[in-house]
Design a protein around this motif. Sequence first.
Motif, PDB file in Angstrom:
ATOM      1  N   VAL A 310      43.733  56.857  13.894  1.00 18.83           N
ATOM      2  CA  VAL A 310      43.538  55.987  15.053  1.00 18.83           C
ATOM      3  C   VAL A 310      42.821  54.690  14.683  1.00 18.83           C
ATOM      4  N   LEU A 311      42.157  54.679  13.534  1.00 23.36           N
ATOM      5  CA  LEU A 311      41.428  53.478  13.117  1.00 23.36           C
ATOM      6  C   LEU A 311      42.255  52.587  12.183  1.00 23.36           C
ATOM      7  N   ASP A 312      43.532  52.936  12.014  1.00 23.76           N
ATOM      8  CA  ASP A 312      44.418  52.120  11.175  1.00 23.76           C
ATOM      9  C   ASP A 312      44.700  50.785  11.880  1.00 23.76           C
ATOM     10  N   GLU A 313      44.582  49.697  11.150  1.00 24.06           N
ATOM     11  CA  GLU A 313      44.713  48.369  11.786  1.00 24.06           C
ATOM     12  C   GLU A 313      46.114  48.138  12.342  1.00 24.06           C
ATOM     13  N   ASP A 314      47.151  48.546  11.591  1.00 23.95           N
ATOM     14  CA  ASP A 314      48.518  48.346  12.089  1.00 23.95           C
ATOM     15  C   ASP A 314      48.736  49.104  13.393  1.00 23.95           C
ATOM     16  N   TYR A 315      48.206  50.321  13.426  1.00 29.43           N
ATOM     17  CA  TYR A 315      48.335  51.122  14.653  1.00 29.43           C
ATOM     18  C   TYR A 315      47.630  50.416  15.823  1.00 29.43           C
ATOM     19  N   LEU A 316      46.390  50.005  15.605  1.00 26.95           N
ATOM     20  CA  LEU A 316      45.622  49.416  16.716  1.00 26.95           C
ATOM     21  C   LEU A 316      46.231  48.085  17.168  1.00 26.95           C
ATOM     22  N   ARG A 317      46.742  47.316  16.207  1.00 29.53           N
ATOM     23  CA  ARG A 317      47.370  46.033  16.558  1.00 29.53           C
ATOM     24  C   ARG A 317      48.569  46.279  17.474  1.00 29.53           C
ATOM     25  N   TYR A 318      49.434  47.249  17.066  1.00 30.06           N
ATOM     26  CA  TYR A 318      50.625  47.585  17.865  1.00 30.06           C
ATOM     27  C   TYR A 318      50.210  48.164  19.220  1.00 30.06           C
ATOM     28  N   ARG A 319      49.227  49.014  19.212  1.00 31.57           N
ATOM     29  CA  ARG A 319      48.793  49.708  20.434  1.00 31.57           C
ATOM     30  C   ARG A 319      48.328  48.703  21.499  1.00 31.57           C
ATOM     31  N   ILE A 320      47.426  47.833  21.112  1.00 30.82           N
ATOM     32  CA  ILE A 320      46.855  46.910  22.087  1.00 30.82           C
ATOM     33  C   ILE A 320      47.903  45.867  22.480  1.00 30.82           C
ATOM     34  N   ARG A 321      48.767  45.512  21.518  1.00 32.91           N
ATOM     35  CA  ARG A 321      49.796  44.514  21.808  1.00 32.91           C
ATOM     36  C   ARG A 321      50.839  45.034  22.814  1.00 32.91           C
ATOM     37  N   SER A 322      51.189  46.338  22.759  1.00 35.59           N
ATOM     38  CA  SER A 322      52.193  46.870  23.704  1.00 35.59           C
ATOM     39  C   SER A 322      51.722  46.665  25.139  1.00 35.59           C
ATOM     40  N   VAL A 323      50.443  46.929  25.355  1.00 37.62           N
ATOM     41  CA  VAL A 323      49.897  46.808  26.708  1.00 37.62           C
ATOM     42  C   VAL A 323      49.845  45.328  27.096  1.00 37.62           C
ATOM     43  N   GLU A 324      49.406  44.522  26.136  1.00 36.28           N
ATOM     44  CA  GLU A 324      49.279  43.078  26.403  1.00 36.28           C
ATOM     45  C   GLU A 324      50.658  42.461  26.699  1.00 36.28           C
ATOM     46  N   TYR A 325      51.692  42.950  25.994  1.00 32.75           N
ATOM     47  CA  TYR A 325      53.065  42.442  26.162  1.00 32.75           C
ATOM     48  C   TYR A 325      53.527  42.653  27.601  1.00 32.75           C
TER      49      TYR A 325
END
Length: 463
Positions: A310-325
């Motif tokens: 869960v602390l992987d940067e690629d994961y967190l970038r994608y995760r927060i971006r999906s909601v922001e999108y």
Amino acid sequence: MPFRTIIEPFRIKTVEPIRRTTRDEREVALIEAGYNLFQLKADEVLIDLLTDSGTSAMSSAQWAGMMQGDESYAGARSFYRFESAVREITNLKHVIPTHQGRAAERILFGSLLKPGDIVPNNTHFDTTRANVEYRRAKASDLPIPEGKQPQLIHPFKGDIDLAALEHLLADPPARVPLVMITVTNNSGGGQPVSMANIRAASELCRRHGVPLFLDACRFAENAWFIKLREKGYADKAPLAIAQEMFSHVDGCTMSAKKDGLANIGGFLALNDDDLAQQCKKLLILTEGFPTYGGLAGYDLEAIAVGLHEVLDEDYLRYRIRSVEYLGEILTREEVPIMQPPGGHAIYLDALSMLPHIPQSEYPAWALSLVLYLEGGIRSAEIGSIMFGLQPDGSEKPADMELVRLAFPRRVYTQSHVDYLAEVLIHVNALRERIRGVRIVEAPPVLRHFSARLAPAHGALIVD
Ligand SMILES: Cc1ncc(COP(=O)(O)O)c(C=O)c1O
């Protein structure tokens, strides 16, 4: 890389079909469910955004870890792996596994709270509030004023109101056995809490000799927001930021069903030896022996791996971006949402969308029903059905009427999100025709799970 598109950082190895239903079928399903989305069968739902809790897709590494689960009753290898994963992030001394977050809450509050005590929090989640009140203590929400204005943009709307907290600690009307901060603030819109706020709250609590606990369900998402928005953190790894967050507190409750990327599990972690002893006593009574606490060895393994992933940067970038999108599309199309989008969810602002529905007719609940009826989307009301009923039985309208669209982790793709946006834009166009609901019957606590309702004016959507 010169490319801007943020992709899902995984390939799909196993798929689970989702079923389309007709509008007529959904109309019948709603009647049978007593107009309560919690009462639907999951097969009647196309896109399920009821919760991000326990709904994550596990990785191949987690499934592989589960095969290594040690099911020994006491001292299992899996417990030590789990304990060391939790310790690496939190550096807290005692790690107590529980079957989910609310069990950690019950055990902590069962050991600490007495009738009449007060527990301040930025905003209590519903189970947290219910567990405080079950001990006949008072749950006091102290969000910053900006946190209560859905349309206002602020980087850390989840912050606790430090002046209000100081005032309460300096002159408490009753004993304050602990202070809590929920990261991110789920009931307040999934909004993050800044490191500065956690640090300042910690100093305040220390000065008054009161322990500070994190409700840490979404600690990784909170760490990512700190990296994006708080000065001095842009170059730090999410793990280092999370470690710093936990360095300011005396303990935490955690639902591993969120940022543990697991389908079940949780823990309580804390430094105080005596309190840990007390908690372990209660744990044995109701959850299990302290090295499994209501979980199978394979669950402990899944959580240990999940806490790392869960602390992987690629994961967190994608995760927060999906909601922001999704948030960007809705903002462009003038669908009122809580701004800025939170970490795990979009929150529709039903008071702005449906100003013609009085809070006594539960506008957010009505809106969530219409999203299901029109598009097969299941969401959750966070408004006056969830929070309006007071411990003395009276009704008080909630501060906000929100509909939460919570994103399960690693489950839906961008085309699901595009479909969602289409449905939401369609429902927004219908908004003047949407009508409120009334309660037919409801239990006295946590009524949103099982209440039966009906349209207050004959239909949810009128001509
Ligand atoms: C902020 C917060 N605290 C506590 C909980 C309770 O966790 P659990 O559902 O694992 O009991 C939740 C669950 O949604 C939550 O969002």
